[in-house]
Every structure is written in C-alpha cells, then in structure tokens.
Write a protein that holds these residues in place. Structure first.
Motif, short mmCIF file in Angstrom:
data_model
loop_
_atom_site.label_atom_id
_atom_site.label_comp_id
_atom_site.label_asym_id
_atom_site.label_seq_id
_atom_site.Cartn_x
_atom_site.Cartn_y
_atom_site.Cartn_z
N LEU A 253 0.83 -1.20 0.00
CA LEU A 253 0.00 0.00 0.00
C LEU A 253 0.87 1.25 0.00
CD1 LEU A 253 -2.60 1.63 0.33
CD2 LEU A 253 -2.54 1.08 2.78
N GLY A 254 1.91 1.28 0.82
CA GLY A 254 2.78 2.44 0.88
C GLY A 254 3.44 2.74 -0.45
N ALA A 255 3.88 1.70 -1.16
CA ALA A 255 4.49 1.91 -2.48
C ALA A 255 3.49 2.52 -3.46
CB ALA A 255 5.02 0.58 -3.02
N ALA A 256 2.23 2.07 -3.41
CA ALA A 256 1.20 2.63 -4.30
C ALA A 256 0.93 4.10 -3.98
CB ALA A 256 -0.08 1.81 -4.18
N VAL A 257 0.91 4.44 -2.71
CA VAL A 257 0.69 5.84 -2.31
C VAL A 257 1.81 6.73 -2.82
CG1 VAL A 257 0.57 7.40 -0.33
CG2 VAL A 257 -0.73 5.27 -0.31
N ILE A 258 3.05 6.25 -2.74
CA ILE A 258 4.19 7.03 -3.23
C ILE A 258 4.09 7.26 -4.73
CG2 ILE A 258 6.66 6.85 -3.72
CD1 ILE A 258 6.01 8.03 -1.07
N VAL A 259 3.65 6.27 -5.47
CA VAL A 259 3.50 6.43 -6.92
C VAL A 259 2.51 7.56 -7.23
CG1 VAL A 259 2.65 5.33 -9.03
CG2 VAL A 259 4.15 4.07 -7.49
N ILE A 260 1.39 7.57 -6.52
CA ILE A 260 0.39 8.63 -6.74
C ILE A 260 0.96 9.99 -6.36
CG2 ILE A 260 -1.84 9.51 -5.94
CD1 ILE A 260 -2.80 6.63 -5.80
N ALA A 261 1.64 10.07 -5.23
CA ALA A 261 2.24 11.34 -4.81
C ALA A 261 3.29 11.80 -5.83
CB ALA A 261 2.88 11.19 -3.43
N MET A 262 4.11 10.86 -6.33
CA MET A 262 5.11 11.18 -7.36
C MET A 262 4.44 11.79 -8.59
SD MET A 262 7.41 7.71 -7.28
CE MET A 262 7.92 7.94 -8.99
N TYR A 263 3.35 11.18 -9.01
CA TYR A 263 2.69 11.63 -10.25
C TYR A 263 2.21 13.07 -10.12
CZ TYR A 263 -0.44 11.76 -14.26
OH TYR A 263 -1.06 12.10 -15.44
N PHE A 264 1.53 13.38 -9.02
CA PHE A 264 0.97 14.73 -8.88
C PHE A 264 2.05 15.76 -8.58
CE2 PHE A 264 -2.93 12.22 -8.21
CZ PHE A 264 -3.75 12.87 -9.12
N VAL A 265 3.08 15.38 -7.84
CA VAL A 265 4.20 16.31 -7.62
C VAL A 265 4.89 16.61 -8.94
CG1 VAL A 265 6.50 16.49 -6.59
CG2 VAL A 265 4.59 15.71 -5.21
N ARG A 266 5.14 15.57 -9.71
CA ARG A 266 5.81 15.73 -11.00
C ARG A 266 5.01 16.63 -11.93
NH1 ARG A 266 5.87 12.66 -16.02
NH2 ARG A 266 8.00 12.47 -16.86
N MET A 355 0.68 3.75 -14.23
CA MET A 355 1.05 3.51 -12.84
C MET A 355 0.10 4.22 -11.89
SD MET A 355 3.90 1.68 -12.05
CE MET A 355 4.66 2.51 -10.66
N LEU A 356 -0.31 5.44 -12.25
CA LEU A 356 -1.26 6.19 -11.42
C LEU A 356 -2.57 5.42 -11.29
CD1 LEU A 356 -2.11 8.95 -10.03
CD2 LEU A 356 -3.02 9.58 -12.28
N LEU A 357 -3.11 4.96 -12.40
CA LEU A 357 -4.40 4.25 -12.37
C LEU A 357 -4.28 2.93 -11.61
CD1 LEU A 357 -5.48 4.88 -16.09
CD2 LEU A 357 -6.16 6.16 -14.05
N VAL A 358 -3.19 2.21 -11.85
CA VAL A 358 -2.98 0.95 -11.15
C VAL A 358 -2.85 1.17 -9.65
CG1 VAL A 358 -1.32 -0.93 -10.80
CG2 VAL A 358 -1.98 -0.26 -13.12
N SER A 359 -2.15 2.22 -9.26
CA SER A 359 -1.96 2.51 -7.84
C SER A 359 -3.28 2.88 -7.17
CB SER A 359 -0.94 3.64 -7.66
OG SER A 359 0.33 3.24 -8.13
N PHE A 360 -4.16 3.57 -7.89
CA PHE A 360 -5.50 3.85 -7.34
C PHE A 360 -6.26 2.55 -7.09
CE2 PHE A 360 -5.45 8.40 -8.84
CZ PHE A 360 -5.74 8.95 -7.61
N LEU A 361 -6.14 1.59 -8.00
CA LEU A 361 -6.79 0.30 -7.79
C LEU A 361 -6.23 -0.41 -6.56
CD1 LEU A 361 -7.05 -1.14 -11.42
CD2 LEU A 361 -8.87 -0.11 -10.04
N VAL A 362 -4.90 -0.34 -6.40
CA VAL A 362 -4.26 -0.98 -5.25
C VAL A 362 -4.75 -0.33 -3.96
CG1 VAL A 362 -2.06 -1.32 -4.06
CG2 VAL A 362 -2.22 -1.71 -6.52
N ILE A 363 -4.83 0.99 -3.93
CA ILE A 363 -5.25 1.70 -2.72
C ILE A 363 -6.71 1.41 -2.40
CG2 ILE A 363 -5.69 4.00 -1.76
CD1 ILE A 363 -3.14 4.92 -3.17
N LEU A 364 -7.57 1.43 -3.43
CA LEU A 364 -8.98 1.11 -3.20
C LEU A 364 -9.12 -0.31 -2.67
CD1 LEU A 364 -12.00 1.71 -3.41
CD2 LEU A 364 -11.90 1.02 -5.82
N GLY A 365 -8.41 -1.25 -3.30
CA GLY A 365 -8.45 -2.63 -2.82
C GLY A 365 -7.92 -2.77 -1.41
#
Length: 447
Positions: A253-266, A355-365
């Motif tokens: 879960l933590g790795a997925a959250v970082i991916v989402i944060a990376m995307y929006f920061v970038r 990666m953003l979309l996949v990470s959202f699925l991971v977080i929701l799950g």
C-alpha cells in the motif's frame, strides 16, 4: 551555503525545486478550499458524535469496531512508506530513490498523525485516551500499540526534519519574495546550520541511526496492530499469519501511495527532470514484488480455513467467498491485487499515467481489504448473543462515520500539501550533489 550554488546550473536546480514554495497557483488554493470544506464537515459530524455519543454510528455490540478501525489500520499501513523509501532503499544504497525520500517522509508523518486521531475518535470520548495512558496495563497490546505509535511518530518527524536542515539553510539564505513568517520559520528550524564538516558528520551519523531504528519500529507498529486482532477471539483473526500478512500489505500500500504522490508532484510542480520515467519504472518493479509477497500471504491466510470449513470459521469463509461480502472480496483479490501485478509486469504498464491508475486500484483494494478484515469477523462471534436485535447483525456506516472518514483522508492530503508548500519536496542539496557526481563520472569516462 554559497559554494554549491555558485554555478548557473546549480542555481537552476535551486529555482526549480523552490518554485512551489515561492509561488502558489489557483489550483493549490482551490484544493485547500475543497479539503477545508471536507474537514469542516467531518468536524461537524464529530461534534454530533460527541454530543449524542457513539449511538450516531452503526457500531453495536457485535460490530464494536467499524470503519474507524479500518481507517486506523489503513493509515498505519500508509505510514510504513517512510521506512520503505527513506530507510530501506537508503541503506541499500539505491541512489535513484533520493527524489522520493522526502515525499515518503511527509506522507508517513501525515498518515501516522491521522491514524492517531482516528483511534481517539473511535473511543467516543477523547478523555478515554488519557485513561488508557494513566490506567493502562502493560499486558495489553493496546498499550504496546500506543507506545510504538508515539515512538514511530517521533522517529518519522526526526527523519523528515534532520535531512531537511541543509535545504532549510538554503531557503533561509537564498529565497526572496516569501512571507516574513516563512523566513522566521526557516531561521528557527534550520538550527543554525552552516554546512560545516562537523555539522555534516553529526547529521550523517544521526540520520544513519534513525534510518536503522525506524525499520524495527515500522515492523513493530503493524505487527502489534495485528496482535490487537489476533488476541481477540473472532473468526478470521485467530491466526499467527496476521503479523507478516499486515506488514506485507502495508509495504504494498505504501508503495502505491508514493506512486500517486510522485505523479501529482511531477505534474503540478513541473519536476519532470527530477521525477523521471525511470523512477516510475523502478517503483513499478518494487510494487510488483511487494504485491506478489502480499498475494502469497493472502493465499496462506485463507487456504487453511477454506480447506477445513469448520464451524464459525467456515461460515466466515463462506460469507467472504460466496455470501454478502463476496463481491467486495473478489474485487480486492482480482482488481486490487492480481490485475495490478499483471499490468506492472510489462514495461508499458510502468509508465506514469498507467502507474497512477494501477496505484489507485491498489489503494482502493487495500482500504476495502481493511474493511473485510474488521467487519465480517465481528458479525460472526463464537458466542452469539441470544435474541439479539436485528440491527446488531448488520453494519452499514452512518453519514457521520463516512464524513469523519473522508475528513481524515482530506487531513492527510492537506498536511502533505502544506508541507510541500513550506519545505522543498525534493532534496536540493542531494540533487546538486547527484548532478555533480554524474558530471564527474562522465568526465572520467571520457578520459
């Protein structure tokens, strides 16, 4: 702090990484407004809970832990990203991960703060938290949880603050056009950093100690949280697998959250040169590995009870596999776990947007999984109450519970966003040093 900024290229790095601090666009102000409204609505819901008691929730004698505890376990899991990125990868000398460390530390601090808040909300009256401390019993896992959460919060805040000192000194000395309160803040919390060799040596030593300390504490915080379940006599919780099961799920879960944060920061801070496709590719590989480990523990968790199907444990498994929670359970397993693994195995699946979309699925799950861990088990006690009220047999969160839930999510986003507007989100000093090292390596290779 002047020498490292004397070149035009290094000054450009400084401008790129401090622009989010100096300038605030319309989108940021709109985000702050929306988050503030959500939090205000949650505070109103909590006021109603304080006024009328926990009767405004759907929690009853059977389901005494509702989505509040699901949220607590979720945020504790998210907070483990700080130890994954800022400690494990640092100690492994993964130099590519340095742009991610501060993002991870900010997320970790905000998440553990909200986890602490939500557990106080779950107690009903806030004064009960002080009773836990003053009248606690060391034999209780609850006290262990309180101790380890406070310890983890302190270490996480130090891990965020100490590596910030060189950058805070740069902001103190170099930034113009910022409010006076920010200048005073940088002056105070930079702790008179001058960049001297003795200061650097002490900083490196303190950071190394904290990076090592946070790993066992991070494992302990989620292991002890799992013990809160394992020591409670309910179907699905009587398992020695819960400790590693919780820890592996938390890292995923933590790795997925970082991916989402990376995307929006970038995207929002125009940092494409610092958070590159390579970072998403490597984080995608890490997420695949962690998901495979978590998939193994999922199989291990359910295979034994599903094979035996004995008594109440069998009823619990039946309800998950083919009963009223089956749609949610299979969504978690297929959409939130197996599908992300399949997508991320391919290089194209590790591009930023995918990666953003996949990470959202991971977080929701992951959130739904915490719901499934808590709620169905409580609705199948080993010793059911006779002639129980019908409302005890079902749990549907009330609007107050949902409002407080959304407020805690908004609180994490708000805290992380504010920290990104105060502190450089990507380490300035490390970016400059890394750039200088690459130039030196290129010159050496040419010779």
């Amino acid at each position: 702090m002047e020498p490292i900024l004397k070149t035009k290229e290094n000054q450009q790095v400084l401008n790129d990484l401090t622009t989010p601090i100096v300038k605030s666009g319309r989108n940021f102000k709109l985000l702050m407004l929306v988050l503030s409204i959500v939090i205000a609505f949650g505070i109103f819901a909590y006021y109603r809970q304080l006024k009328h008691g926990l009767i405004v929730t759907a929690m009853r004698d059977y389901t005494s832990w509702g989505i509040y505890i699901s949220n607590f376990v979720f945020f504790v899991a998210v907070s483990l990203v700080g130890s994954l990125i800022s400690s494990i990868l640092k100690l492994a000398n993964a130099k590519w991960s340095y742009p991610l460390t501060r993002i991870a530390e900010m997320v970790a601090v905000a998440s553990i703060i909200c986890a602490s808040i939500i557990i106080i909300v779950d107690m009903g009256r806030p004064d009960r938290f002080f009773h836990v401390i003053t009248n606690g019993r060391i034999q209780s896992p609850i006290i262990w949880d309180v101790i380890v959460i406070i310890t983890y919060l302190v270490i996480s805040m130090l891990l965020l603050l100490l590596p910030l000192l060189p950058d805070l000194a740069i902001c103190r000395d170099q930034l113009n056009g910022i409010p006076q309160w920010k200048k005073r803040l940088y002056k105070v919390i930079s702790l008179n950093w001058k960049g001297s060799p003795i200061q650097q040596k002490r900083l490196n030593r303190a950071s190394s100690i904290l990076e090592i300390m946070v790993i066992p504490v991070a494992f302990a915080i989620h292991t002890i949280t799992s013990w809160l379940f394992a020591t409670t006599w309910r179907p699905g919780w009587d398992s020695t697998n819960l400790g590693p099961y919780f820890v592996s799920g938390a890292f995923m879960l933590g790795a997925a959250v970082i991916v989402i944060a990376m995307y929006f920061v970038r995207r929002n801070f125009n940092l494409q040169n610092y958070l590159t496709h390579e970072h998403f590719d490597k984080m995608g590989k890490i997420l695949v590995l962690l998901s495979l480990v978590y998939l193994y523990f999922n199989i291990n968790e359910y295979l034994g009870p599903a094979f035996k199907m004995v008594g109440v444990e069998g009823e619990h498994i039946t309800e998950l596999f083919s009963g009223k929670y089956s749609a949610m359970y299979w969504f978690v397993q297929i959409i939130g776990l197996i599908l992300p693994i399949i997508i991320l195995l391919f290089r194209r699946g590790r591009r930023p947007l995918i990666m953003l979309l996949v990470s959202f699925l991971v977080i929701l799950g992951a959130w739904l999984k915490r719901f499934l861990i808590v709620i169905p088990s409580l609705q199948h006690p080993y010793l059911p109450i006779q002639d129980v009220d019908e409302s005890y047999l079902h749990y549907y969160p009330t609007w107050e519970e949902w409002a407080i839930t959304f407020a805690t999510f908004a609180g994490v986003i708000l805290m992380v966003s504010l920290m990104m507007k105060i502190f450089p989100v990507i380490p300035i000093t490390e970016s400059i040093n890394n750039r200088s090292s690459k130039i030196a390596d290129n010159d050496t290779s040419k010779k």
